[in-house]
Design a protein around this motif. Sequence first.
Motif, short mmCIF file in Angstrom:
data_model
loop_
_atom_site.label_atom_id
_atom_site.label_comp_id
_atom_site.label_asym_id
_atom_site.label_seq_id
_atom_site.Cartn_x
_atom_site.Cartn_y
_atom_site.Cartn_z
N ASN A 49 7.59 30.13 -7.26
CA ASN A 49 8.84 30.63 -6.68
C ASN A 49 9.02 30.17 -5.24
N GLU A 50 7.92 30.12 -4.51
CA GLU A 50 7.98 29.76 -3.09
C GLU A 50 8.48 28.35 -2.85
N VAL A 51 8.04 27.40 -3.67
CA VAL A 51 8.42 26.01 -3.41
C VAL A 51 9.94 25.83 -3.45
N CYS A 57 0.84 -1.19 0.00
CA CYS A 57 0.00 0.00 0.00
C CYS A 57 0.88 1.24 0.00
N VAL A 58 0.69 2.12 -0.97
CA VAL A 58 1.50 3.33 -1.12
C VAL A 58 0.61 4.55 -0.91
N GLU A 59 1.02 5.43 0.00
CA GLU A 59 0.25 6.65 0.27
C GLU A 59 1.22 7.79 0.61
N ALA A 60 0.71 9.01 0.52
CA ALA A 60 1.45 10.19 0.99
C ALA A 60 1.12 10.44 2.45
N TYR A 61 2.11 10.88 3.21
CA TYR A 61 1.81 11.40 4.54
C TYR A 61 0.96 12.65 4.39
N GLU A 62 0.13 12.93 5.38
CA GLU A 62 -0.82 14.01 5.24
C GLU A 62 -0.21 15.39 5.39
N ASN A 63 0.98 15.48 5.97
CA ASN A 63 1.61 16.78 6.14
C ASN A 63 2.31 17.23 4.87
N LEU A 64 2.24 18.53 4.60
CA LEU A 64 3.02 19.17 3.55
C LEU A 64 4.04 20.04 4.28
N PHE A 65 5.31 19.86 3.99
CA PHE A 65 6.36 20.47 4.79
C PHE A 65 6.94 21.71 4.12
N ASP A 66 7.19 22.75 4.97
CA ASP A 66 7.86 23.98 4.54
C ASP A 66 7.14 24.65 3.38
N ALA A 67 5.84 24.80 3.50
CA ALA A 67 5.05 25.47 2.46
C ALA A 67 4.99 26.96 2.72
N GLY A 68 5.08 27.77 1.66
CA GLY A 68 4.97 29.21 1.78
C GLY A 68 3.52 29.65 1.81
N PRO A 69 3.26 30.95 1.97
CA PRO A 69 1.88 31.45 2.11
C PRO A 69 1.01 31.19 0.88
N SER A 70 1.57 31.29 -0.31
CA SER A 70 0.76 31.04 -1.51
C SER A 70 0.38 29.57 -1.61
#
Length: 356
Positions: A313-315, A181-194
């Motif tokens: 640009n933010e990513v 079973c392959v899934e993404a963790y639910e957190n998105l790390f170091d995201a900017g305001p946009s």
Amino acid sequence: MMVNTVVNNSITLNSSKRNSVFTDFLKLKWRSSKEPKINLRQRLPNTVDDIERDWVKHNALRTAFEGDFKAPVGRLLEAGGLEVLDIGTGAGFWTNEMASQFPLSHFTGIDLDKNVLPTSLLSRNVVYQRIDLIELPLPYENDSFDYIFIRSMLDTLPDSMWDSILKELIRIMKKGAYIECVEAYENLFDAGPSMRLLNQLIQQSLQHPPQSPTTPLITNTTNNTNANNCISSSSNYNTEERNPWPNRLANMTQLKNMHIYHTHTPIGIHGHTVGTLLLEFWERTIKSFQREWITNKLITEKDLVSTIKSMRNEVDEYKTYMSWYSVVAQKKGYDGPILRFDDVDEYDRVYTTIIA
């Protein structure tokens, strides 16, 4: 940089509701049911954009995990005779690729949406079937498959339904078979305001699709700042806590030898091939929702264009990334012969693989 680690026991994956959107839009399928008590929303049909996004995601994950699978079935697939089931196959990217790599094994891809299934087979050792996981039992005999593969499916059904489905999958697995079973963790790390704003917009759309009777009334807004307030005021919906695959598999007494593989995948050109693919995946997802956002006045077209440009640009500035896992387990009960494979490299060194 991608980092891979292996964990050999169950883990508890704590998620943040605020940044839990990414796994929600990996594969959007709102399902309908004849069962009144299930209360499932009307599903949205797959479109060409959905198929193209799946293709981008498939290539990104294949690169991130350094292959199509982590289960120890490579030599068995090469030897031939294995029966493989791909759950939620979509347009069959993974299934077709595997069938081409391992022509002596047989592959079955199933999906609810018959219109997205491939109509022309690239290999003779693959078939596609329209099957809904809600309709149990599945139309397969006990002990039918040697390997079951599931990717980005956890959010396509209510969390409460997956334990029954998992038990059914174990029923159709042969003794000694593997499930992955392959899934993404639910957190998105170091995201900017946009990126965070776009996350909120996507989450709003996913929790209340246009065809859903529970879609809330949205206050008119005409600027980016008010969009945040609008989303916050209309987001008092329930975000369902999902029990991750490692915990589910660990609770199944019929399974053993669980392994968890992790990989961190950057978004943006700082992540090279994987990062570029995932940035494209995000942009395609945003594009699929933009008409809805503008029509409902969650954000103006001008502000959306500006936010997407800032996000690109933010990513790279924030080094935004996400994490994925692949969990593999084996069904108990195999008492057949031990298989031994000997490989010889160019220097005549012998490498032995033993599969029990």
